[in-house]
Design an enzyme around this catalytic site. Sequence first.
Site, PDB file in Angstrom:
ATOM      1  N   GLU A  77       0.824  -1.202   0.000  1.00 25.74           N
ATOM      2  CA  GLU A  77       0.000   0.000   0.000  1.00 25.74           C
ATOM      3  C   GLU A  77       0.867   1.265   0.000  1.00 25.74           C
ATOM      4  OE1 GLU A  77      -3.512  -0.073   0.340  1.00 25.74           O
ATOM      5  OE2 GLU A  77      -3.559   2.111   0.121  1.00 25.74           O
ATOM      6  N   ASP A  78       1.890   1.277   0.833  1.00 30.39           N
ATOM      7  CA  ASP A  78       2.592   2.533   1.112  1.00 30.39           C
ATOM      8  C   ASP A  78       4.015   2.627   0.569  1.00 30.39           C
ATOM      9  OD1 ASP A  78       0.382   3.360   2.482  1.00 30.39           O
ATOM     10  OD2 ASP A  78       1.112   2.697   4.428  1.00 30.39           O
TER      11      ASP A  78
END
Length: 714
Positions: A76-77
């Site tokens: 996700e990051d």
Amino acid sequence: MIRITDIIDRIIAYNSEADLDLVERAYVYSARIHEGQVRLSGEPYLSHPLEVAGLLTELKLDPVSVAAGLLHDTLEDTKATMEDLTGLFGEPVSHIVEGVTKLSRLAFRSSETRQAESIRKMILAMADDIRVVLIKLCDRLHNMRTLQFQNEKKQNKIAQETLDIYAPIANRLGIYGIKTELEDIAFMYLFPRPYREIAGQVATKKDEQQKHIDTIREIIETKMEEADLPCEVQGRHKHFYGIYQKMIKQSVDFEEVYDILGFRIILDTIPQCYQAIGIIHSIWKPIAKRFKDFIGIPKPNMYQSLHTTVIGPFGERVEIQIRTKEMDRVAKAGIAAHWQYKEKVGLDEKTGAVFAWLRKLVKEQKNLKDPDEFMETVRIELFPDEVYIFTPRGDVLTLPKGATPVDFAYAIHTEVGCQCTGAKVDGRIVPLKYKLKTGERVEIITSTRHRPSKDWLSFVRTAKARSRVRHYINVEERKRSLALGREMCEKALRKYNLSLNKYLKSGEIEKAAHELGYKTADDLIAGVGYGKVTPLQVVRYLLPRFELKDEKETVVTRLTQRIRGKKPKSSILVKGLDDILVRFAKCCNPLPGDPVVGYITRGQGITAHRTGCPHALSMDPERRIELEWAPKTEEFYPVRIHVLCDDKIGLLASITAAISQGKANILDAKVDTRADKRADCYFTISVSGADHLEDVIKLIKKIRYVIKVGRLSA
Ligand code: MN
């Protein structure tokens, strides 16, 4: 901040053969790829995956789960890809991380739909690999623990979502430790005031309660020792949100909930548990029906315990749970308990009869092509007290069990609720009091002319519907009474060539109102409409020095007095309104039990007609009003009947005898003989209702030579 060495130590403590290398490599990778990122708290980002991994070790999960926990935010990051993760840590780890990422991206739509939709996706993720959900729960728990760094808007959104979705999921999976902590934190953000109150009261009562807990614990320990039952006795403290919910649900005070003490007795074997409960029941008196055997019949999420409530030494209620160590482990970790120590996980593997419900759900997911059907199963499993209803557009509304189409209509919009005249469930017309079931598609039929009805209050379940209906009725009752009262006062004054408006302007009505115990002129006029004051009383007050022309009161006031004088309520009720005058139409003489309809007549209140009365049918539908009969009546009503019979001597006497035998009075009788040797007899008799009339007619029909008996409607 927890360190990776602590995590490793913990894993070794519960699984000495674990693949620690996998966990260490995941840590190194996560540290490198999150490098430079910081959390809102100012801590390095890495602290978050580390804490999540730490929570996973508290659930004693396998190294694959812990590694996936360390990596759960990388897709996700960071710039990490699925290929990277699969190449470095293998398919199971990357697959789980992908699942967690997908769950995080769940689009939470409107507040009504978010729960159902999200839970569906959660279940799908669970079906794929339950560890995805376990990581998501730990992720959420850590985010909740650090929620103070978010802004208020986000705090509320995240807390609400936690209460709506994550806590119920944790509950259903039997992970009570996580469930209660999630609830308490969410409670603190969403309801700060009751939270502070409860926390404050718990703090003040703490010492006193601790004393009680210690005393009771000692008694239990001594008794168990005497019986040679080695055990651990824990005094339980209720979690704040649990206290709050109990206070709300049972509408009781804090004391009533909090004074209930909770204990847990942990033993080694099942026979010991049953022995222990016997001992407890011999020390203190058990409360009937509070004993529950979840050992013999485990909860669907495999929770096992014996539950009982007894009256303790201080006269307080004491709730006691008795279970084995193994049961306690399952109670705390829930479904996670079954993944402990294991390297390889698959839902069909070795879980045996345990979590049959989840496996069933997963199987159904494969079989059910229709997502709605699947949803229904899931919802019933997770929220037995709620129903999920589809709008025609396919949105989902969550309603309490037992909710009706009226609740549904109000949940959509107040306007829709007010105007709802009927409902279709899956295309079929149903009564408004129909109890909706999960999965049903409801379409509300509205009419701009329709208004809420008082009897709705007897079946609506939601607070919104209840309060809106009540509000409407109060306003409406007053409006109608005011209009009715005005017409009645005007009419009464017109007899003396006086005008109500003049008295209103001069303030005399206002004075009369004070005199008669009302606050304002409007209140007084509404009182006339409600039938609490007669227009004549008002006139008398305004014209004390005049000789009243007509001492005989109007039809309406006479009716009022008759009705008021005999009993508090008229035998006919205006649907949705109390205290409205009703008179009976002369044209059709309705009897209690007849279907009736009312018309608002100028100055005379409401006139009740039988529904088929031709006279009534010709009236303005705008003035039409629904009526119903009061449950019981002692009054008698006149009705005309016609008897066609052969013209025989003595027959009239037989008929009148039959009428008296039927306990009806004859008010009037007339006989016409016809050329064909037959006779038409007309009677006006008084009966208590349609059933009574039916009985009388039956008696007359039994008489020989009587050909036909019927009621005359006009
Ligand atoms: Mn996270």
